[in-house]
Design a protein around this motif. Structure first.
Motif, PDB file in Angstrom:
ATOM      1  N   ALA A  18       0.833  -1.207   0.000  1.00  0.00           N
ATOM      2  CA  ALA A  18       0.000   0.000   0.000  1.00  0.00           C
ATOM      3  C   ALA A  18       0.870   1.260   0.000  1.00  0.00           C
ATOM      4  O   ALA A  18       0.593   2.213  -0.737  1.00  0.00           O
ATOM      5  CB  ALA A  18      -0.930   0.000   1.204  1.00  0.00           C
ATOM      6  N   VAL A  19       1.921   1.256   0.805  1.00  0.00           N
ATOM      7  CA  VAL A  19       2.855   2.389   0.814  1.00  0.00           C
ATOM      8  C   VAL A  19       3.503   2.526  -0.563  1.00  0.00           C
ATOM      9  O   VAL A  19       3.663   3.632  -1.082  1.00  0.00           O
ATOM     10  CB  VAL A  19       3.919   2.216   1.926  1.00  0.00           C
ATOM     11  CG1 VAL A  19       5.082   3.181   1.744  1.00  0.00           C
ATOM     12  CG2 VAL A  19       3.283   2.405   3.289  1.00  0.00           C
ATOM     13  N   GLY A  20       3.857   1.398  -1.173  1.00  0.00           N
ATOM     14  CA  GLY A  20       4.444   1.424  -2.504  1.00  0.00           C
ATOM     15  C   GLY A  20       3.486   1.966  -3.554  1.00  0.00           C
ATOM     16  O   GLY A  20       3.898   2.700  -4.461  1.00  0.00           O
ATOM     17  N   ALA A  21       2.210   1.616  -3.436  1.00  0.00           N
ATOM     18  CA  ALA A  21       1.209   2.126  -4.392  1.00  0.00           C
ATOM     19  C   ALA A  21       1.045   3.636  -4.257  1.00  0.00           C
ATOM     20  O   ALA A  21       0.996   4.365  -5.263  1.00  0.00           O
ATOM     21  CB  ALA A  21      -0.127   1.424  -4.174  1.00  0.00           C
ATOM     22  N   VAL A  22       0.995   4.120  -3.020  1.00  0.00           N
ATOM     23  CA  VAL A  22       0.898   5.568  -2.794  1.00  0.00           C
ATOM     24  C   VAL A  22       2.158   6.258  -3.321  1.00  0.00           C
ATOM     25  O   VAL A  22       2.082   7.300  -3.980  1.00  0.00           O
ATOM     26  CB  VAL A  22       0.676   5.870  -1.292  1.00  0.00           C
ATOM     27  CG1 VAL A  22       0.837   7.342  -0.995  1.00  0.00           C
ATOM     28  CG2 VAL A  22      -0.686   5.362  -0.846  1.00  0.00           C
ATOM     29  N   ALA A  23       3.315   5.658  -3.059  1.00  0.00           N
ATOM     30  CA  ALA A  23       4.575   6.235  -3.541  1.00  0.00           C
ATOM     31  C   ALA A  23       4.623   6.240  -5.069  1.00  0.00           C
ATOM     32  O   ALA A  23       5.140   7.187  -5.674  1.00  0.00           O
ATOM     33  CB  ALA A  23       5.758   5.462  -2.975  1.00  0.00           C
ATOM     34  N   ALA A  24       4.073   5.201  -5.704  1.00  0.00           N
ATOM     35  CA  ALA A  24       4.063   5.151  -7.167  1.00  0.00           C
ATOM     36  C   ALA A  24       3.194   6.258  -7.747  1.00  0.00           C
ATOM     37  O   ALA A  24       3.563   6.888  -8.745  1.00  0.00           O
ATOM     38  CB  ALA A  24       3.579   3.781  -7.642  1.00  0.00           C
ATOM     39  N   GLY A  38      10.215   3.595 -10.846  1.00  0.00           N
ATOM     40  CA  GLY A  38      11.178   3.518  -9.743  1.00  0.00           C
ATOM     41  C   GLY A  38      10.519   3.145  -8.433  1.00  0.00           C
ATOM     42  O   GLY A  38      11.047   2.336  -7.665  1.00  0.00           O
ATOM     43  N   ALA A  39       9.350   3.698  -8.165  1.00  0.00           N
ATOM     44  CA  ALA A  39       8.640   3.390  -6.923  1.00  0.00           C
ATOM     45  C   ALA A  39       8.163   1.938  -6.907  1.00  0.00           C
ATOM     46  O   ALA A  39       8.275   1.251  -5.886  1.00  0.00           O
ATOM     47  CB  ALA A  39       7.464   4.343  -6.746  1.00  0.00           C
ATOM     48  N   VAL A  40       7.656   1.476  -8.028  1.00  0.00           N
ATOM     49  CA  VAL A  40       7.203   0.077  -8.105  1.00  0.00           C
ATOM     50  C   VAL A  40       8.392  -0.876  -7.954  1.00  0.00           C
ATOM     51  O   VAL A  40       8.305  -1.876  -7.222  1.00  0.00           O
ATOM     52  CB  VAL A  40       6.448  -0.181  -9.429  1.00  0.00           C
ATOM     53  CG1 VAL A  40       6.210  -1.662  -9.655  1.00  0.00           C
ATOM     54  CG2 VAL A  40       5.129   0.573  -9.446  1.00  0.00           C
TER      55      VAL A  40
END
Length: 145
Positions: A18-24, A38-40
């Motif tokens: 979830a943090v990765g999805a928000v960061a993406a 890069g985020a993914v």
């Protein structure tokens, strides 16, 4: 993998994803498509590294319980060093935005550690294995009069 270990893995991986999805999404808005990639990529690296680490730690706990604490400390130190190696290796890449990668790597790692800590605190893990096969009296040990 026993159900308790799988539950802890899921309870750590889902918040990290979830943090990765928000960061993406944020990286995609700020740095474009390369930021999102890069985020993914960073999220996948965190989930892979930390998931393997959790698996190794659980196997160590079952086979060599006397080494559990030392193995845990060594494992987390090795994971953090490997994550820094990844950040350094992809510092000048053109495949994706390195800043989005690095920031997501750090945010994902912190999210994993927080979620895993919470999962362990909420888990009802027996520290003494109940022995249901011998329901009789305990054997006497030592001198009896």
């Amino acid at each position: 993998m026993p159900s308790n270990d799988a539950r802890i893995l899921a309870q750590a991986a889902v918040p990290t994803a979830a943090v990765g999805a928000v960061a993406a999404v944020i990286s995609g808005v700020v740095a474009g498509g390369k930021g999102a990639i890069g985020a993914v990529a960073a999220t996948l690296v965190v989930i892979l590294f930390m998931g393997i680490g959790l698996y190794v730690l659980q196997r160590t706990a079952k086979s060599l319980p006397h080494l559990f604490q030392a193995m845990g400390l060594m494992l987390y130190a090795a994971q953090i060093l490997l994550l820094f190696v990844f950040m350094a290796a992809f510092k000048n890449t053109t495949l994706f935005d390195p800043k989005a990668f690095a920031l997501t790597l750090v945010a994902g790692t912190l999210a994993w550690i927080a979620a895993q800590t919470r999962a362990h605190m909420k888990a009802k893990i027996l520290y003494v294995e109940p022995d249901s096969t011998t329901g009789g009296k305990p054997e006497k040990s030592g001198h009896s009069s």
